[in-house]
Design a protein around this motif. Sequence first.
Motif, PDB file in Angstrom:
ATOM      1  N   TRP A  15       0.840  -1.199   0.000  1.00  0.00           N
ATOM      2  CA  TRP A  15       0.000   0.000   0.000  1.00  0.00           C
ATOM      3  C   TRP A  15       0.873   1.244   0.000  1.00  0.00           C
ATOM      4  N   GLU A  16       0.398   2.273  -0.694  1.00  0.00           N
ATOM      5  CA  GLU A  16       1.045   3.581  -0.652  1.00  0.00           C
ATOM      6  C   GLU A  16      -0.024   4.632  -0.391  1.00  0.00           C
ATOM      7  N   PHE A  17       0.247   5.524   0.568  1.00  0.00           N
ATOM      8  CA  PHE A  17      -0.735   6.510   1.013  1.00  0.00           C
ATOM      9  C   PHE A  17      -0.331   7.921   0.627  1.00  0.00           C
ATOM     10  N   ASP A  18      -1.353   8.772   0.445  1.00  0.00           N
ATOM     11  CA  ASP A  18      -1.082  10.198   0.241  1.00  0.00           C
ATOM     12  C   ASP A  18      -1.020  10.887   1.609  1.00  0.00           C
ATOM     13  N   GLU A  19      -0.795  12.183   1.600  1.00  0.00           N
ATOM     14  CA  GLU A  19      -0.633  12.926   2.859  1.00  0.00           C
ATOM     15  C   GLU A  19      -1.915  13.000   3.681  1.00  0.00           C
ATOM     16  N   TYR A  20      -3.068  12.678   3.069  1.00  0.00           N
ATOM     17  CA  TYR A  20      -4.351  12.720   3.772  1.00  0.00           C
ATOM     18  C   TYR A  20      -4.731  11.365   4.374  1.00  0.00           C
ATOM     19  N   GLY A  21      -3.837  10.375   4.257  1.00  0.00           N
ATOM     20  CA  GLY A  21      -4.114   9.055   4.798  1.00  0.00           C
ATOM     21  C   GLY A  21      -4.952   8.193   3.883  1.00  0.00           C
ATOM     22  N   LEU A  22      -5.149   8.620   2.631  1.00  0.00           N
ATOM     23  CA  LEU A  22      -5.896   7.839   1.652  1.00  0.00           C
ATOM     24  C   LEU A  22      -4.928   6.953   0.876  1.00  0.00           C
ATOM     25  N   MET A  23      -5.374   5.743   0.554  1.00  0.00           N
ATOM     26  CA  MET A  23      -4.518   4.820  -0.169  1.00  0.00           C
ATOM     27  C   MET A  23      -4.523   5.182  -1.657  1.00  0.00           C
ATOM     28  N   ALA A  24      -3.347   5.506  -2.172  1.00  0.00           N
ATOM     29  CA  ALA A  24      -3.203   5.894  -3.572  1.00  0.00           C
ATOM     30  C   ALA A  24      -2.861   4.697  -4.461  1.00  0.00           C
ATOM     31  N   ARG A  25      -2.215   3.690  -3.882  1.00  0.00           N
ATOM     32  CA  ARG A  25      -1.849   2.494  -4.645  1.00  0.00           C
ATOM     33  C   ARG A  25      -2.040   1.264  -3.767  1.00  0.00           C
ATOM     34  N   ARG A  26      -2.552   0.210  -4.408  1.00  0.00           N
ATOM     35  CA  ARG A  26      -2.749  -1.076  -3.732  1.00  0.00           C
ATOM     36  C   ARG A  26      -2.404  -2.175  -4.725  1.00  0.00           C
ATOM     37  N   TYR A  27      -1.403  -2.969  -4.378  1.00  0.00           N
ATOM     38  CA  TYR A  27      -0.982  -4.080  -5.223  1.00  0.00           C
ATOM     39  C   TYR A  27      -1.146  -5.361  -4.421  1.00  0.00           C
ATOM     40  N   ALA A  28      -2.009  -6.271  -4.896  1.00  0.00           N
ATOM     41  CA  ALA A  28      -2.320  -7.494  -4.157  1.00  0.00           C
ATOM     42  C   ALA A  28      -1.983  -8.729  -4.983  1.00  0.00           C
ATOM     43  N   SER A  29      -1.306  -9.666  -4.349  1.00  0.00           N
ATOM     44  CA  SER A  29      -1.030 -10.980  -4.920  1.00  0.00           C
ATOM     45  C   SER A  29      -1.732 -11.997  -4.036  1.00  0.00           C
ATOM     46  N   ILE A  30      -2.517 -12.891  -4.653  1.00  0.00           N
ATOM     47  CA  ILE A  30      -3.402 -13.767  -3.888  1.00  0.00           C
ATOM     48  C   ILE A  30      -3.403 -15.168  -4.486  1.00  0.00           C
ATOM     49  N   ASN A  31      -3.411 -16.175  -3.599  1.00  0.00           N
ATOM     50  CA  ASN A  31      -3.535 -17.579  -3.997  1.00  0.00           C
ATOM     51  C   ASN A  31      -4.689 -18.191  -3.218  1.00  0.00           C
ATOM     52  N   ASP A  32      -5.433 -19.078  -3.866  1.00  0.00           N
ATOM     53  CA  ASP A  32      -6.586 -19.733  -3.246  1.00  0.00           C
ATOM     54  C   ASP A  32      -6.258 -21.186  -2.925  1.00  0.00           C
ATOM     55  N   LEU A  33      -6.664 -21.619  -1.740  1.00  0.00           N
ATOM     56  CA  LEU A  33      -6.506 -22.999  -1.302  1.00  0.00           C
ATOM     57  C   LEU A  33      -7.890 -23.557  -1.010  1.00  0.00           C
ATOM     58  N   ALA A  34      -8.252 -24.649  -1.654  1.00  0.00           N
ATOM     59  CA  ALA A  34      -9.525 -25.309  -1.351  1.00  0.00           C
ATOM     60  C   ALA A  34      -9.423 -25.924   0.042  1.00  0.00           C
ATOM     61  N   ILE A  35     -10.449 -25.705   0.859  1.00  0.00           N
ATOM     62  CA  ILE A  35     -10.508 -26.276   2.205  1.00  0.00           C
ATOM     63  C   ILE A  35     -11.888 -26.891   2.402  1.00  0.00           C
ATOM     64  N   THR A  36     -12.023 -27.703   3.416  1.00  0.00           N
ATOM     65  CA  THR A  36     -13.335 -28.215   3.787  1.00  0.00           C
ATOM     66  C   THR A  36     -13.958 -27.271   4.815  1.00  0.00           C
ATOM     67  N   ALA A  37     -15.241 -27.373   4.997  1.00  0.00           N
ATOM     68  CA  ALA A  37     -15.909 -26.551   6.005  1.00  0.00           C
ATOM     69  C   ALA A  37     -15.311 -26.812   7.387  1.00  0.00           C
ATOM     70  N   ALA A  38     -14.885 -28.030   7.651  1.00  0.00           N
ATOM     71  CA  ALA A  38     -14.307 -28.383   8.948  1.00  0.00           C
ATOM     72  C   ALA A  38     -12.927 -27.742   9.154  1.00  0.00           C
ATOM     73  N   GLU A  39     -12.251 -27.369   8.073  1.00  0.00           N
ATOM     74  CA  GLU A  39     -10.927 -26.747   8.177  1.00  0.00           C
ATOM     75  C   GLU A  39     -10.987 -25.235   8.373  1.00  0.00           C
ATOM     76  N   ARG A  40     -12.171 -24.670   8.341  1.00  0.00           N
ATOM     77  CA  ARG A  40     -12.295 -23.226   8.530  1.00  0.00           C
ATOM     78  C   ARG A  40     -11.770 -22.811   9.900  1.00  0.00           C
ATOM     79  N   LYS A  41     -11.180 -21.620   9.947  1.00  0.00           N
ATOM     80  CA  LYS A  41     -10.636 -21.083  11.195  1.00  0.00           C
ATOM     81  C   LYS A  41     -11.234 -19.717  11.547  1.00  0.00           C
ATOM     82  N   PHE A  42     -11.942 -19.112  10.622  1.00  0.00           N
ATOM     83  CA  PHE A  42     -12.461 -17.757  10.815  1.00  0.00           C
ATOM     84  C   PHE A  42     -13.948 -17.837  11.131  1.00  0.00           C
ATOM     85  N   HIS A  43     -14.256 -17.877  12.408  1.00  0.00           N
ATOM     86  CA  HIS A  43     -15.640 -18.036  12.859  1.00  0.00           C
ATOM     87  C   HIS A  43     -16.042 -16.830  13.695  1.00  0.00           C
ATOM     88  N   TRP A  44     -16.757 -15.921  13.089  1.00  0.00           N
ATOM     89  CA  TRP A  44     -17.357 -14.797  13.805  1.00  0.00           C
ATOM     90  C   TRP A  44     -18.505 -14.296  12.949  1.00  0.00           C
TER      91      TRP A  44
END
Length: 159
Positions: free
Chosen positions: A113-142
Amino acid sequence: MTINHEPRPPFPPFTRETAAQKVRMAEDGWNNRNPERVALAYTVDSQWRNRAEFSVGRDQIVAFLTRKWATEHAYRLIKELWAFDGHRIAVRFAYEWHNDSGDWFRSYGNENWEFDEYGLMARRYASINDLAITAAERKFHWPQGRRPDDHPSLTELGL
């Protein structure tokens, strides 16, 4: 130059504390899944790369997030500060979601991320990979929305 901006503290240059605060604010925004509201954290001419998709400006960001959250159901995201310097922050993240067929995935990635002087994000570069999981392997419960403060971080989850 950012026009039609609403300052978004904390502002650069970042300290470890303010960089971590910025990361948590971004996580909270994305977990609320409101594309128009999320887009306000970015400059009106923000430049993105998300996987192989390139977006410029808030209108394209809103369109991207609308498409994303229409197909990534039960989306839950955790971001973690990796590094920071001046007006830049690097994060690592993981999120869990399922598709229309009910197949679950955990997506892992890094963002710069790169921000301007006002705290707004001017650039966002994301690299992402997906992993198939089962419902039982989930860890994010809220419930949909902000991750509770007592929910483990990526490091605590061993991710």
